[in-house]
Design a protein around this motif. Structure first.
Motif, PDB file in Angstrom:
ATOM      1  N   GLU A   7     136.087  -0.935  60.376  1.00  0.00           N
ATOM      2  CA  GLU A   7     137.429  -0.836  59.816  1.00  0.00           C
ATOM      3  C   GLU A   7     137.516   0.284  58.788  1.00  0.00           C
ATOM      4  OE1 GLU A   7     135.704  -3.797  59.433  1.00  0.00           O
ATOM      5  OE2 GLU A   7     136.513  -4.885  61.148  1.00  0.00           O
ATOM      6  N   GLU A   8     136.489   0.380  57.961  1.00  0.00           N
ATOM      7  CA  GLU A   8     136.489   1.421  56.934  1.00  0.00           C
ATOM      8  C   GLU A   8     136.412   2.805  57.564  1.00  0.00           C
ATOM      9  OE1 GLU A   8     133.148   0.200  54.687  1.00  0.00           O
ATOM     10  OE2 GLU A   8     134.291  -1.237  53.466  1.00  0.00           O
ATOM     11  N   ALA A   9     135.608   2.935  58.611  1.00  0.00           N
ATOM     12  CA  ALA A   9     135.497   4.222  59.303  1.00  0.00           C
ATOM     13  C   ALA A   9     136.830   4.588  59.950  1.00  0.00           C
ATOM     14  CB  ALA A   9     134.393   4.159  60.354  1.00  0.00           C
ATOM     15  N   PHE A  10     137.506   3.612  60.528  1.00  0.00           N
ATOM     16  CA  PHE A  10     138.813   3.868  61.147  1.00  0.00           C
ATOM     17  C   PHE A  10     139.833   4.313  60.109  1.00  0.00           C
ATOM     18  CE2 PHE A  10     143.024   2.277  62.382  1.00  0.00           C
ATOM     19  CZ  PHE A  10     143.217   3.062  63.517  1.00  0.00           C
ATOM     20  N   VAL A  11     139.849   3.635  58.969  1.00  0.00           N
ATOM     21  CA  VAL A  11     140.788   3.992  57.899  1.00  0.00           C
ATOM     22  C   VAL A  11     140.494   5.403  57.391  1.00  0.00           C
ATOM     23  CG1 VAL A  11     141.470   3.452  55.524  1.00  0.00           C
ATOM     24  CG2 VAL A  11     141.321   1.627  57.215  1.00  0.00           C
ATOM     25  N   MET A  12     139.218   5.723  57.196  1.00  0.00           N
ATOM     26  CA  MET A  12     138.850   7.059  56.705  1.00  0.00           C
ATOM     27  C   MET A  12     139.262   8.132  57.717  1.00  0.00           C
ATOM     28  SD  MET A  12     137.603   6.859  53.706  1.00  0.00           S
ATOM     29  CE  MET A  12     136.781   8.404  53.508  1.00  0.00           C
TER      30      MET A  12
END
Length: 144
Positions: A7-12
C-alpha cells in the motif's frame, strides 16, 4: 525496518506520478505562454506586413481551436465518467448501508452498527442524487 508494504509503495508511486504530471503540465503551459508572448510581440511590430500578420493570426487561431476542442472533449468524457462513477458508488453505498441498517436493527439489535448503516444509507442517497443536481444546475446555468 525500511521495507515498505504494498500500500505504501502504491501511494508513493501515485504521488510521484501526480507530481510528474503536474510538472509536465506546468512546463507545457510555460512554453505555450512564451510562444504567445513571441507572437504578441511580432504582431505589435509596425514593420509587419498584412499578409504575415494575417498568417500569424490564423496560426494562432488554429492552434487555439485544436487545443480547445481536444481539451473540451476530454473534459466532457471525464465529467461523464466521474458522474457515472459517483452514481455507481452512491448506489452501492446506499443499498449496502440499508442492508447493514436493516440487519443490525432486526437481527443483531446492535444500535451502533445500525447507526453506521443509517449514515451510509444517507450518504449513498446524497451521492446518487448529486449528479442529477449538478446536471440540473448546469442546465439552469446554460439558460441564463
Amino acid at each position: 525496518m525500511l521495507a515498505m508494504r504494498d500500500e505504501e509503495a502504491f501511494v508513493m508511486c501515485s504521488v510521484f506520478a501526480l507530481i510528474g504530471a503536474a510538472t509536465w503540465m506546468g512546463h507545457r503551459a510555460k512554453l505555450k505562454h512564451k510562444r504567445l508572448q513571441v507572437i504578441e510581440k511580432a504582431l505589435e511590430s509596425p514593420m509587419l506586413d498584412d499578409l504575415t500578420r494575417r498568417s500569424l493570426l490564423d496560426a494562432l487561431g488554429a492552434e487555439d481551436r485544436n487545443s480547445s476542442a481536444w481539451t473540451r472533449a476530454l473534459g466532457q468524457h471525464l465529467t461523464f465518467l466521474g458522474r457515472n462513477l459517483l452514481f455507481l458508488v452512491g448506489w452501492m453505498t446506499m443499498f449496502v448501508g440499508a442492508a447493514f441498517w436493516l440487519v443490525n436493527t432486526t437481527i443483531d439489535d446492535d444500535r451502533y452498527s445500525a447507526q453506521g448503516g443509517m449514515i451510509a444509507t444517507i450518504v449513498g442517497f446524497g451521492l446518487v442524487t448529486l449528479p442529477m443536481a449538478l446536471r440540473e444546475l448546469d442546465r439552469r446555468h446554460a439558460h441564463m
